[in-house]
Design an enzyme around this catalytic site. Sequence first.
Site, PDB file in Angstrom:
ATOM      1  N   ASP A   1      56.113 -36.629  24.596  1.00  6.76           N
ATOM      2  CA  ASP A   1      54.724 -37.473  25.118  1.00  6.76           C
ATOM      3  C   ASP A   1      53.864 -36.187  25.440  1.00  6.76           C
ATOM      4  O   ASP A   1      54.112 -35.524  25.818  1.00  6.76           O
ATOM      5  CB  ASP A   1      54.505 -38.684  26.367  1.00  6.76           C
ATOM      6  CG  ASP A   1      54.662 -39.941  25.656  1.00  6.76           C
ATOM      7  OD1 ASP A   1      54.638 -39.953  25.253  1.00  6.76           O
ATOM      8  OD2 ASP A   1      54.840 -40.630  26.395  1.00  6.76           O
ATOM      9  N   ARG A  60      51.729 -37.941  16.843  1.00  5.44           N
ATOM     10  CA  ARG A  60      50.930 -39.241  16.780  1.00  5.44           C
ATOM     11  C   ARG A  60      49.955 -38.278  17.832  1.00  5.44           C
ATOM     12  O   ARG A  60      49.904 -37.568  18.251  1.00  5.44           O
ATOM     13  CB  ARG A  60      52.347 -40.128  18.229  1.00  5.44           C
ATOM     14  CG  ARG A  60      50.922 -41.014  18.801  1.00  5.44           C
ATOM     15  CD  ARG A  60      51.507 -40.891  20.059  1.00  5.44           C
ATOM     16  NE  ARG A  60      52.654 -41.587  20.495  1.00  5.44           N
ATOM     17  CZ  ARG A  60      53.254 -41.491  21.866  1.00  5.44           C
ATOM     18  NH1 ARG A  60      53.368 -40.997  22.543  1.00  5.44           N
ATOM     19  NH2 ARG A  60      54.576 -42.491  21.531  1.00  5.44           N
ATOM     20  N   GLY A 100      43.527 -38.478  25.141  1.00  6.76           N
ATOM     21  CA  GLY A 100      44.015 -38.329  26.148  1.00  6.76           C
ATOM     22  C   GLY A 100      43.269 -39.062  26.972  1.00  6.76           C
ATOM     23  O   GLY A 100      42.824 -39.455  26.906  1.00  6.76           O
TER      24      GLY A 100
END
Length: 312
Positions: A134, A190, A194
Amino acid sequence: MDFPTLYRNIMLATADAGFVKGFFSRYGWRLGVGRFVAGADLAKALPVLERISASGKGLIIDLLGEFVTDEAAARATAVRIRQSVTGVAAAGLDPYFSVKPSQLGLGVSLELAHELAHEVANDLAGVGGRLCLDMEDVPHLEDTLDLYQLLHEDGCANVSTVLQSYLKRTPGDLERVIDLAADLPKAELRLVKGAYRESAEVSWQERKQIVDSYRELAYRALDVGLKLNIATHDEALLRELLAFVRGAKLDASHYEVQMLYGVRNGLQDELAAAGQPLRVYVPFGDDWYGYYSRRLAERPGNLAFVVRGLFG
Ligand code: FDA
């Protein structure tokens, strides 16, 4: 700055306040956390994961945790993630995991995060799984891309990462990811808008700018053949990109839609029923505060879950 950005910034600043954290920790799941988090541990999350999987949707599994500041805690988190990988594989589910690099000690040192992420990626490779790093806030960005590069150099072909369209620097970062991914047969990326509070110096503050940026990044990634993970609930943007992939006759090896557990459930069902490749990002664990506060910051209406939990 437009209203959604202003609201997000205020909510995320409020969420940082100690007394707010204390309040949420005290009332916990009563405040609507369960809408976005599948359970406090894997045993509680498994029925949710099984139900989503049985409905024809893919999974992205996330053991919640972030911003770990000492080595022992990072190592303990890595052990829990690796146990979860084993548990998910044993349950016959697709072991596609996401981790926050800061939960593996990126804030302590890149070396530590590299060692731990490598172990997780190896475990996942052993059970046919994938790992996505991530993307967190800007102070962690460069190190996250370095971590992605190190894992890539280690030969961990099952690792991908995330880029955020609200950052002004992202077109340059996309070129770096494209270069790194050039020799990988199934490189994925991905793309998200944000979720963190970033300054006007480094990030776009208007919704239109963020969407325009998303669109440009998405077309560039598709153009060079990255498998694009279209991670958004923005229906207009999503439908535009899906119309493009349909027109270009791109199949599921070139793209998939990704959405968060508990967000736009109707749209998720509709896409899955239409045969669109779709994965649902399902977090679980007791360290839910940061994740939940970002979900509240994304939509003013979500405050209703908190109010209902308190007074309902
Ligand atoms: P946008 O915020 O414009 O929302 C569009 C519509 O979706 C809204 O009108 C509303 O209907 C619905 N919606 C959106 N968020 C909602 C919510 N919380 N509750 C209820 N409805 C909501 N970010 C990041 O910085 N790093 C990361 O690694 C990731 N990873 C990630 C994985 C996946 C699979 C997804 C879908 C998202 C992320 N994100 C993320 C979060 C992302 O950056 C972004 O904050 C959210 O997806 C919200 O932006 P949207 O593009 O969905 O559009």
